[in-house]
Motif scaffolding. Sequence first.
Motif, PDB file in Angstrom:
ATOM      1  N   UNK A   1       0.897  -1.207   0.061  1.00 22.51           N
ATOM      2  CA  UNK A   1      -0.028   0.035  -0.041  1.00 22.51           C
ATOM      3  C   UNK A   1       0.833   1.291   0.156  1.00 22.51           C
ATOM      4  N   UNK A   2       2.172   1.157   0.380  1.00 18.98           N
ATOM      5  CA  UNK A   2       2.960   2.227   0.233  1.00 18.98           C
ATOM      6  C   UNK A   2       3.111   2.774  -1.049  1.00 18.98           C
ATOM      7  N   UNK A   3       2.959   4.027  -1.314  1.00 18.16           N
ATOM      8  CA  UNK A   3       3.174   4.993  -2.532  1.00 18.16           C
ATOM      9  C   UNK A   3       4.796   5.241  -2.678  1.00 18.16           C
TER      10      UNK A   3
ATOM     11  N   UNK B   1       1.709  13.270  -7.701  1.00 12.93           N
ATOM     12  CA  UNK B   1       1.327  13.012  -8.927  1.00 12.93           C
ATOM     13  C   UNK B   1       1.345  11.749  -9.605  1.00 12.93           C
ATOM     14  N   UNK B   2       0.950  10.833  -8.613  1.00 13.77           N
ATOM     15  CA  UNK B   2       0.812   9.403  -9.130  1.00 13.77           C
ATOM     16  C   UNK B   2       1.175   8.286  -8.224  1.00 13.77           C
ATOM     17  N   UNK B   3       0.844   7.010  -8.314  1.00 15.28           N
ATOM     18  CA  UNK B   3       0.998   5.968  -7.445  1.00 15.28           C
ATOM     19  C   UNK B   3       1.697   5.063  -8.137  1.00 15.28           C
ATOM     20  N   UNK B   4       2.757   4.522  -7.463  1.00 20.47           N
ATOM     21  CA  UNK B   4       3.812   3.423  -7.710  1.00 20.47           C
ATOM     22  C   UNK B   4       3.724   2.507  -6.609  1.00 20.47           C
ATOM     23  N   UNK B   5       3.079   1.220  -6.648  1.00 21.65           N
ATOM     24  CA  UNK B   5       3.225   0.408  -5.684  1.00 21.65           C
ATOM     25  C   UNK B   5       4.195  -1.039  -5.895  1.00 21.65           C
TER      26      UNK B   5
ATOM     27  N   UNK C   1      -1.136  -0.148 -14.747  1.00 20.64           N
ATOM     28  CA  UNK C   1      -0.022  -1.170 -15.739  1.00 20.64           C
ATOM     29  C   UNK C   1       0.696  -1.847 -14.680  1.00 20.64           C
ATOM     30  N   UNK C   2       0.782  -3.405 -14.600  1.00 23.81           N
ATOM     31  CA  UNK C   2       1.482  -4.260 -13.815  1.00 23.81           C
ATOM     32  C   UNK C   2       2.705  -4.626 -14.265  1.00 23.81           C
TER      33      UNK C   2
ATOM     34  N   UNK D   1       3.632  -2.055  -9.609  1.00 24.03           N
ATOM     35  CA  UNK D   1       2.199  -1.317 -10.288  1.00 24.03           C
ATOM     36  C   UNK D   1       2.209   0.082 -10.327  1.00 24.03           C
ATOM     37  N   UNK D   2       2.073   0.621 -11.572  1.00 24.97           N
ATOM     38  CA  UNK D   2       1.768   2.023 -11.814  1.00 24.97           C
ATOM     39  C   UNK D   2       0.542   2.518 -11.869  1.00 24.97           C
ATOM     40  N   UNK D   3       0.039   3.478 -11.037  1.00 22.39           N
ATOM     41  CA  UNK D   3      -1.432   3.582 -11.024  1.00 22.39           C
ATOM     42  C   UNK D   3      -1.753   5.094 -10.978  1.00 22.39           C
ATOM     43  N   UNK D   4      -3.155   5.581 -11.158  1.00 26.49           N
ATOM     44  CA  UNK D   4      -3.629   6.959 -10.999  1.00 26.49           C
ATOM     45  C   UNK D   4      -3.033   7.589 -12.244  1.00 26.49           C
ATOM     46  N   UNK D   5      -2.504   8.687 -11.871  1.00 28.65           N
ATOM     47  CA  UNK D   5      -1.962   9.857 -12.815  1.00 28.65           C
ATOM     48  C   UNK D   5      -0.476   9.683 -13.105  1.00 28.65           C
ATOM     49  N   UNK D   6      -0.007   8.324 -12.851  1.00 30.20           N
ATOM     50  CA  UNK D   6       1.398   8.250 -12.843  1.00 30.20           C
ATOM     51  C   UNK D   6       2.041   8.536 -14.386  1.00 30.20           C
TER      52      UNK D   6
END
Length: 197
Positions: free
Chosen positions: A11-13, A18-22, A131-132, A164-169
Amino acid sequence: MDLFSELNNPNKNYLPKDGIVNYYGSIIPNEEANVYLKKFLENIQWVNDTLYIAGKHIITDRKIAWYGDRPFELNYSSTKKIGHPWINELLELKVKIEDITNETFNACLLNLYHTGEEGVGWHSDSEKGAVASLTFGATRKFVFKHKKTKEKVEFNLRGGDLLVMRGSTQIHWVHRLPPTKKVKEPRINLTFRTINL
Ligand SMILES: O=C(O)CCC(=O)C(=O)O
Ligand SMILES: [Fe+2]
């Protein structure tokens, strides 16, 4: 990334804004990952990628292949690409990653870097949605750079690692796989995506 990477908090970003990478760390044990690597080296329908840069077609040493829910054609980096129907191993991994990430995907782009001297330059992915990225083979550095502030965030992706890249990454960040003379072994990266099939 470290001895305790199994304990990574998914769950850590990892992006400051400006985006999310888990980063999930290793989701596939080494031995199993090596079986997949061998299978993919032998059984994937690899082709050279062609890029269209500054009015010229450039053929990369790196190879790629597209797979998905059904056979398809797509325009990717300005040349027509054929998408193949899933093979068992890819479908298996797609289901596993959908389970872990709580996302759905309908296609996968595979990249084969024969040695460390092959990489991929700064770009953003054009797909909307998550995108995983799942890695097999050699450990390589994977870097994000903010388009405006140029801040960087780096990962050492190992065989079996999921990111995993999420949101506005993709809107605010570019990413790349820098070439390195230190790595002699091949690496295969799978990116599960949602495309218009
Ligand atoms: O090989 C990687 O880790 C990244 C590949 C990538 O960024 C892409 O195919 O869009
Ligand atoms: Fe990418």
